[in-house]
Design an enzyme around this catalytic site. Structure first.
Site, PDB file in Angstrom:
ATOM      1  N   TRP A   1      43.511  31.235  38.652  1.00  0.00           N
ATOM      2  CA  TRP A   1      43.614  30.318  38.866  1.00  0.00           C
ATOM      3  C   TRP A   1      43.901  29.213  39.782  1.00  0.00           C
ATOM      4  O   TRP A   1      45.189  27.939  40.231  1.00  0.00           O
ATOM      5  CB  TRP A   1      45.688  30.359  38.065  1.00  0.00           C
ATOM      6  CG  TRP A   1      46.153  30.917  38.763  1.00  0.00           C
ATOM      7  CD1 TRP A   1      47.033  30.781  39.705  1.00  0.00           C
ATOM      8  CD2 TRP A   1      46.569  32.458  38.697  1.00  0.00           C
ATOM      9  NE1 TRP A   1      47.582  31.611  39.506  1.00  0.00           N
ATOM     10  CE2 TRP A   1      47.085  32.764  39.790  1.00  0.00           C
ATOM     11  CE3 TRP A   1      45.285  33.383  38.345  1.00  0.00           C
ATOM     12  CZ2 TRP A   1      47.323  34.469  40.589  1.00  0.00           C
ATOM     13  CZ3 TRP A   1      46.320  34.529  38.480  1.00  0.00           C
ATOM     14  CH2 TRP A   1      46.750  35.267  39.372  1.00  0.00           C
TER      15      TRP A   1
ATOM     16  N   GLU B   1      41.497  44.379  42.253  1.00  0.00           N
ATOM     17  CA  GLU B   1      41.673  44.402  43.144  1.00  0.00           C
ATOM     18  C   GLU B   1      40.282  44.309  44.214  1.00  0.00           C
ATOM     19  O   GLU B   1      39.893  44.371  45.146  1.00  0.00           O
ATOM     20  CB  GLU B   1      42.513  45.737  44.315  1.00  0.00           C
ATOM     21  CG  GLU B   1      43.922  46.073  43.399  1.00  0.00           C
ATOM     22  CD  GLU B   1      44.696  44.153  43.341  1.00  0.00           C
ATOM     23  OE1 GLU B   1      44.551  43.595  44.055  1.00  0.00           O
ATOM     24  OE2 GLU B   1      45.233  43.970  42.672  1.00  0.00           O
TER      25      GLU B   1
END
Lengths: 105, 374
Positions: free
Chosen positions: B230, B219
């Site tokens: 990705w 995070e």
């Protein structure tokens, strides 16, 4: 919504642990899912025809996509996004029993 | 495709509706403008048109907001669990984590020391001593992803100034989420990261397979402007993470994959699923790359530069250093003699970026309101 599969109204989250090669399983949003790093997709069918899809977002929380849903005579559910925010598609609900919504992949 | 159930035409309160619409549009355009400036800066760093000014490790002050329902006392996690999380961050962002040796040989040269460390704040916004931990009881059984935990008005805890502190909220989260972040450029009142209590740290309520403290590492990667490895393109292979040295991969990986895992024609080495910005289990992620370090530096020396300047201000300085200028001048003389110019450049850079963003915002507002600004 007369042709809607019984019990489909509500908010569902993808219980991907229960998927098979051909089916995707959803459970009510308040189901005690185990924590998962992959954000669960969500489907919400409201009685007024509003459809809310939850898609994984880049900040690890779901993003809402609001559209419309309508049950077809053959039992499939047609989803559209009138705002042009997504392509229309159909959901083939295989069953909706005891809090388990099963959709064809 | 036939439409149905067309919305009813608005019959009342049109003015208020338009105001809300305009407000949302303005906010959205402001955010887009900020993001465009941040992205432009990251691109300049990646292409070598700008280089990081930083040569030393920076320490970012952290405030942890533990928001718990007293009916579930274990949600009020202990200090040891919080300290265990800080310890993980300080290893992961320095590439001193014990599992970094598991990086496949082909990618070992890419492993990056981000040169960022984290420390629980020792001074609160008023300058008073603190342990950097805020404990807030709530009536909420759990929080959603709607930022509710970030405001006392919604049962959460208000942030400390996000230009001076990294705010971390720890709570019970619904929807099986492990946590979520806010990218730089978003509203300051919700800036920070939110972590599920059982995915925070390595002790106490932390539970396998997310008990390695890597949710916070991931995070904070977002908070420092990293995208998912990705590219969030839903498996399409058409988008990547805007970092050149991370292979393009189709979708997120989960669990503990086996190397190599080939997608998007990215053989022979395949997905870099051991990157902190994938979705694998805590035990299966253990690296940032040099390219990601460059992108984080662009963020730290750009939109989050106030945290670096703030660090200078917090360094031990002579008592006479009562003004920012005096503090900036005094610290390098005491600790980093060679960096006086660097600090000045950072300050200058921050001011310039702020002006750029203000210009962009004015332009965006002009587009919405029809005011050309002349």
């Amino acid at each position: 919504m007369n042709d809607a599969p019984p019990g489909v109204i509500g908010a569902w989250l993808h219980s991907f642990e229960e998927d098979t090669e051909t089916t995707a399983v959803y459970r009510p949003r308040d189901h005690p899912f185990r924590p998962a790093r992959r954000v669960r997709r969500g489907l919400e069918f409201r009685a007024d025809g509003t459809y809310v899809e939850l898609r994984p977002g880049p900040d690890d929380r779901p993003r809402e996509m609001v559209g419309r849903w309508r049950a077809q005579p053959d039992g499939r559910i047609q989803v559209t996004f009138p705002q042009g925010h997504g392509r229309p598609y159909e959901l083939n609900v295989l069953s909706c029993v005891d809090g388990v919504l099963t959709v064809a992949k | 495709m036939t439409e149905y159930g067309s919305p009813q035409p608005p019959s009342r309160d049109l003015c208020a509706t338009m105001l809300v619409h305009r407000q949302l549009l303005n906010e959205s355009m402001t955010y887009r403008s900020r993001r465009a400036a941040i992205e432009n800066r990251a691109l300049q760093y990646e292409r070598g048109r700008r280089a990081s000014l930083r040569t030393e490790v920076v320490t970012l002050p952290v405030v942890v907001h533990v928001v718990y329902n007293p009916k579930t006392p274990e949600l009020n996690i202990g200090d040891a669990q919080i300290h265990s999380q800080i310890e993980v961050l300080n290893k992961d962002f320095r590439a001193t984590n014990s599992d970094v040796g598991n990086v496949p040989a082909v990618w070992k040269p890419l492993v990056a020391d981000i040169k960022v460390e984290f420390q629980l704040a020792t001074l609160d916004p008023n300058g008073e001593p603190t342990d950097g931990i805020i404990r807030v009881p709530t009536d909420q059984l759990s929080f959603s992803w709607d930022n509710g935990v970030k405001a006392s008005a919604t049962g959460g805890s208000d942030p400390w100034p996000s230009d001076q502190y990294l705010n971390m909220w720890v709570c019970q989260l619904g929807g099986s989420l492990l946590g979520y972040a806010q990218f730089p450029g978003g509203p300051p009142q919700t800036d920070g990261v939110v972590i599920l209590h059982s995915a925070f740290g390595t002790t106490g309520t932390a539970a396998a397979p997310f008990d390695g403290g890597r949710t916070a590492t991931h995070e904070i990667g977002h908070w420092l402007d990293l995208y998912h490895i990705w590219g969030d393109d839903d498996g399409a292979c058409t988008s990547d993470d805007k970092v050149a040295d991370t292979p393009n991969q189709a979708d997120s990986n989960t669990g503990v994959p086996t190397f190599p895992r080939i997608t998007c024609d990215n053989g022979p080495h395949g997905d870099m699923f051991m990157n902190y910005m994938d979705y694998t289990d805590d035990a299966a992620m253990f690296m940032f790359t040099q390219g990601q370090a460059t992108r984080m530096n662009a963020c730290l020396e750009g939109t989050r530069a106030s945290l670096l300047v703030g660090q200078v201000m917090r360094m031990p300085a002579p008592a006479a250093a009562t003004s920012p200028a005096a503090a900036v001048a005094a610290v390098p003389a005491q600790q980093q003699p060679a960096h006086n110019g660097e600090v000045e450049r950072l300050l200058h850079d921050s001011e310039r970026l702020t002006n750029e963003i203000l210009t962009d915002i004015r332009s965006a507002l002009g587009l919405v309101t029809g005011d050309t600004g002349k």
